[in-house]
Design a protein around this motif. Structure first.
Motif, PDB file in Angstrom:
ATOM      1  N   GLU A  50      -7.021   6.550  -1.143  1.00 37.68           N
ATOM      2  CA  GLU A  50      -6.773   5.152  -1.905  1.00 37.68           C
ATOM      3  C   GLU A  50      -5.726   4.291  -0.968  1.00 37.68           C
ATOM      4  O   GLU A  50      -5.957   3.074  -1.101  1.00 37.68           O
ATOM      5  CB  GLU A  50      -6.206   5.660  -3.369  1.00 37.68           C
ATOM      6  N   LEU A  51      -4.705   4.895  -0.578  1.00 39.93           N
ATOM      7  CA  LEU A  51      -3.740   4.155   0.126  1.00 39.93           C
ATOM      8  C   LEU A  51      -4.375   3.477   1.494  1.00 39.93           C
ATOM      9  O   LEU A  51      -4.122   2.367   1.647  1.00 39.93           O
ATOM     10  CB  LEU A  51      -2.449   4.999   0.425  1.00 39.93           C
ATOM     11  N   ASN A  60      -6.444   0.508   0.359  1.00 44.01           N
ATOM     12  CA  ASN A  60      -5.594  -0.655  -0.121  1.00 44.01           C
ATOM     13  C   ASN A  60      -5.085  -1.445   1.261  1.00 44.01           C
ATOM     14  O   ASN A  60      -5.095  -2.626   1.371  1.00 44.01           O
ATOM     15  CB  ASN A  60      -4.265  -0.305  -0.740  1.00 44.01           C
ATOM     16  N   HIS A 110       1.687  -6.411  -9.349  1.00 47.25           N
ATOM     17  CA  HIS A 110       0.629  -5.406  -8.949  1.00 47.25           C
ATOM     18  C   HIS A 110       1.186  -4.087  -9.053  1.00 47.25           C
ATOM     19  O   HIS A 110       0.383  -3.163  -9.241  1.00 47.25           O
ATOM     20  CB  HIS A 110       0.362  -5.195  -7.505  1.00 47.25           C
ATOM     21  N   LEU A 111       2.424  -3.741  -9.048  1.00 47.29           N
ATOM     22  CA  LEU A 111       2.830  -2.165  -8.972  1.00 47.29           C
ATOM     23  C   LEU A 111       3.562  -1.882  -9.993  1.00 47.29           C
ATOM     24  O   LEU A 111       4.359  -1.194 -10.187  1.00 47.29           O
ATOM     25  CB  LEU A 111       3.557  -2.132  -7.515  1.00 47.29           C
ATOM     26  N   GLY A 116      -6.391   3.806  -7.505  1.00 41.85           N
ATOM     27  CA  GLY A 116      -5.499   2.992  -6.609  1.00 41.85           C
ATOM     28  C   GLY A 116      -4.046   3.475  -6.260  1.00 41.85           C
ATOM     29  O   GLY A 116      -3.879   4.681  -6.094  1.00 41.85           O
ATOM     30  N   PHE A 117      -3.343   2.483  -6.140  1.00 44.12           N
ATOM     31  CA  PHE A 117      -2.119   2.782  -5.737  1.00 44.12           C
ATOM     32  C   PHE A 117      -1.167   3.970  -6.182  1.00 44.12           C
ATOM     33  O   PHE A 117      -0.545   4.818  -5.616  1.00 44.12           O
ATOM     34  CB  PHE A 117      -1.144   1.664  -5.838  1.00 44.12           C
ATOM     35  N   TYR A 118      -1.431   4.038  -7.796  1.00 45.25           N
ATOM     36  CA  TYR A 118      -0.643   5.132  -8.390  1.00 45.25           C
ATOM     37  C   TYR A 118      -0.960   6.375  -8.185  1.00 45.25           C
ATOM     38  O   TYR A 118      -0.350   7.520  -8.387  1.00 45.25           O
ATOM     39  CB  TYR A 118      -0.944   4.847  -9.874  1.00 45.25           C
ATOM     40  N   VAL A 172       8.264   1.578  -1.570  1.00 46.96           N
ATOM     41  CA  VAL A 172       7.346   0.582  -1.075  1.00 46.96           C
ATOM     42  C   VAL A 172       8.035  -0.564  -0.371  1.00 46.96           C
ATOM     43  O   VAL A 172       8.907  -1.034  -1.031  1.00 46.96           O
ATOM     44  CB  VAL A 172       6.240  -0.085  -2.032  1.00 46.96           C
ATOM     45  N   THR A 219       2.975  -3.630   4.847  1.00 49.19           N
ATOM     46  CA  THR A 219       3.654  -2.959   3.811  1.00 49.19           C
ATOM     47  C   THR A 219       3.628  -1.496   4.265  1.00 49.19           C
ATOM     48  O   THR A 219       2.769  -0.995   5.095  1.00 49.19           O
ATOM     49  CB  THR A 219       2.655  -2.790   2.584  1.00 49.19           C
ATOM     50  N   ILE A 232       4.313   2.249   2.932  1.00 50.35           N
ATOM     51  CA  ILE A 232       4.407   3.007   1.588  1.00 50.35           C
ATOM     52  C   ILE A 232       4.780   4.477   2.144  1.00 50.35           C
ATOM     53  O   ILE A 232       4.218   5.194   2.962  1.00 50.35           O
ATOM     54  CB  ILE A 232       2.865   3.366   0.973  1.00 50.35           C
TER      55      ILE A 232
END
Ligand code: ADP
Length: 633
Positions: free
Chosen positions: A39-40, A43, A98-99, A131-133, A144, A179, A181
């Motif tokens: 997922e990451l 993204n 978004h986050l 996704g991100f979560y 982030v 970005t 993460i």
């Protein structure tokens, strides 16, 4: 003023849906931890795609660094794994939007549906796309650090959260665009702080991504021992999957790529990958998912098609390339004919769009036909998920009406089940000698359809009837008028004529009975007045005394209900009452000399017929009174 406030460090709460998602995810996906990396990285790759697109019109956004890629570093001592990209990045507003929230409408309803059954939830969550979560599956805190392309180093933002109820956000300075993460790993996420494990997961999930994914590793000396020097090692092929030769791509690679483009967790049912040269020059890779997305019926459902032009990502949700009834198709189209600066507006009435749309539509329909032919079970599972949407097809896509009709499946009197498994081709194949119509019945439910009195003579004569009980069916039948040269005929319409299945003697007898019965019909009509359009004799019933039907070109019951349900004022249905002269009850009625008592019989007949047809009646009290007084007698 607001400027200084927004520079400060602030703590914000997550939208409640995010909290629910985090909670559910951590509990239902722990057995599938490694997907966070997919997922990451996905993204990060999307962020690079977006930058490349924006830079087409504004190359300065690259600021000298157009070598896009994803870089992973891990630090066992500090217990962190960092996934960095030099893509589009996010501004402070972007980060908050978004986050901290989930922007999809209907999310709250979706979460309501989730149960506490973990196995089921993990599938549903998969359809939702985590996704991100998903970072919180392996991390107990996530930082982030991001800088949007085009902004200065001191306009970067840091977001931090331990995935409980809130996050902090503050402005920071960041040297490079894009970005980072940073995952602070949980105890059971530590397995990902190892080069071999990262390699394994990246090759499994991210091989097909178009940009390089690299890990910072220790250099080895000639004997193969680690030194203190480090180097970047590219792990994936970094060639966009659809640009490769079909014969070089494995099933697993197609399936992984599907998960990347669709954010779905389940494998797709089938796919079709085509490279076309000639008048149009394009590649398409189209997938049929195995499960309907949770929001397929929502008005703002997003199409799952990505548009690329000459390998450059242009947009998500390129709905112009697929008719709405195929909106469940995922994948991409990469055109060499469209200009790189193409916009949604340009796509609207563009020749290339139109011809790609019609080619992609054909491709999907052909893929479905092939599936139906080769693997019926799989096809039925497809129809269960997407049949309702496919039924929008004949109204939307005149050109492919016959093909779409051929793909439909229905329940029928031949199969004793509510499952929709019978194709029209099968129906036509089973038609009786002399039968030239496809008979069908629409009702509220399978039970109502199956038990409809209108079926009696069909059962007696062994004629198959298609049973339709989806809400949309009545509407569908306005557009579906024939299949394979055979007209559709509703069996609740007055135009129904089964005389071709009867012999001469039978017809003669019916004529006589009808003649004898004329006065009863007239008395009934006189009693009912305007309450019905007409009264007539029928020979199509066996155990039922009467039914109501409508004229061929008048609105039927289901259509009226559909309009009512949609809050529209429906004109009342003009019913024709058909009575069965051979039924005991009707014969008793015919013998009744007293007009008042006769009227009660008529009330009972009409009431019953309406109840069978509509599942309700306008005036239940008169009906009950009539029955009671007949019972007492
Ligand atoms: P989805 O990718 O399905 O939209 P996510 O929760 O994964 O959902 O991400 C939400 C949004 O956050 C993305 O749509 C994107 O706008 C933004 N985002 C996430 N990761 C990045 C990244 N690495 N770079 C830039 N934006 C990102």
């Amino acid at each position: 003023m607001s400027d200084t406030v927004s520079q400060a460090k602030e703590t914000r709460g997550f939208q409640s849906e995010v909290k629910q998602l985090l909670h559910l995810m951590i509990h239902s996906l722990y057995s599938n931890k490694e997907i966070f990396l997919r997922e990451l990285i996905s993204n990060a790759s999307d962020a690079s795609d977006k930058l490349r697109f924006k830079a087409l019109s504004n190359p300065e956004l690259y600021a000298g660094d157009a070598d896009l890629g994803v870089k992973l570093t891990f630090d066992e001592a500090n217990n962190t794994l960092t996934i960095s990209d030099n893509g589009i990045g996010m501004s402070r507003e972007d980060v908050i939007e978004h986050l901290g929230t989930i922007a999809k409408s209907g999310t709250a309803d979706f979460f309501q549906k989730l149960s506490s059954e973990e196995s089921k939830d993990s599938q549903l969550i998969g359809q939702f796309g985590v996704g991100f979560y998903s970072a919180f599956i392996v991390a107990d805190a996530v930082t982030v650090r991001t800088r949007a392309a085009g902004l200065d180093a001191d306009q970067a933002v840091q977001w931090h959260s331990s995935g409980e109820g809130e996050y902090t956000i503050e402005n920071i300075s960041k040297e490079t665009r894009g970005t980072d993460i940073v995952l602070h790993m949980r105890e059971d996420g530590k397995e990902f702080l190892a080069e071999w494990r990262l390699r394994e997961v990246i090759s499994k999930y991210s091989d097909h991504i178009g940009i390089p994914v690299s890990i910072l590793t220790k250099k080895r000396d000639e004997e193969g021992n680690e030194t203190d020097e480090t180097e970047w090692q590219q792990i994936n092929k970094a060639q966009a999957l659809w640009t490769r030769n079909k014969s070089d791509i494995s099933e697993e690679e197609y399936q992984e790529f599907y998960k990347h483009v669709s954010h779905d967790f389940a494998d797709p049912l089938v796919w079709s990958h085509n490279r076309v040269e000639g008048k149009n020059d394009y590649t398409s890779l189209l997938y049929i998912p195995s499960k309907a997305p949770w929001d397929m019926m929502n008005r703002d459902h997003k199409s799952g098609l990505k548009l690329y032009v000459q390998r450059v990502f242009i947009m998500d949700d390129a709905e112009q390339f697929m008719p709405s009834y195929l909106r469940f198709v995922k994948g991409l189209i990469d055109s060499n004919d469209l200009p790189l600066n193409v916009s949604r507006e340009i796509l609207q009435d563009n020749k290339v769009t139109q011809s790609l749309r019609s080619a992609c539509t054909k491709r999907v329909l052909t893929m479905l036909e092939r599936m139906a032919k080769n693997d019926e079970e799989k096809y039925i599972s497809f129809w269960k998920e997407f049949g309702l949407v496919m039924k929008e097809g004949p109204a939307e896509d005149m050109a492919n009406k016959e093909k779409v009709a051929g793909l439909m499946r229905f329940a029928s009197t031949e199969v004793d089940s509510a499952d929709q498994t019978v194709s029209l081709a099968k129906y036509v194949e089973r038609m009786k000698e002399g039968q030239d119509k496809i008979y069908y019945l629409t009702a509220d439910s399978y039970a109502a359809a199956k038990n409809s009195p209108h079926l009696e003579q069909f059962r007696a004569k062994g004629i198959e009837v298609v049973l339709m009980y989806d809400r949309i069916d009545e509407w569908l039948m306005n557009y579906l008028t024939e299949f394979d040269g055979k007209q559709f005929q509703s069996i609740t319409k007055s135009g129904l004529d089964l005389s071709q299945f009867e012999d001469e003697a039978e017809k003669e007898k019916q004529k006589e009975t009808e003649e004898e019965f004329k006065s009863v019909v007239e008395r009934t009509k006189t009693y009912l007045g305007d309450r019905v359009k007409e009264v007539r004799t029928t020979f199509k019933l066996a155990t039922t005394p009467a039914v109501v039907v409508t004229d061929d070109f008048e609105m039927g019951t289901q259509m009226a209900k559909l309009l009512e349900a949609a809050g529209q004022e429906a004109p009342s249905v003009n019913y024709i009452l058909e009575i069965n002269p051979e039924h005991d009850m009707v014969q008793r009625m015919a013998d009744e000399a007293d007009e008042e008592a006769f009227g009660r019989w008529v009330e009972v007949l009409l009431g019953q017929a309406m109840l069978a047809e509509r599942g309700s009646m306008e005036d239940p009290t008169s009906f009950v009174t009539a029955i009671n007084s007949l019972l007492v007698k």
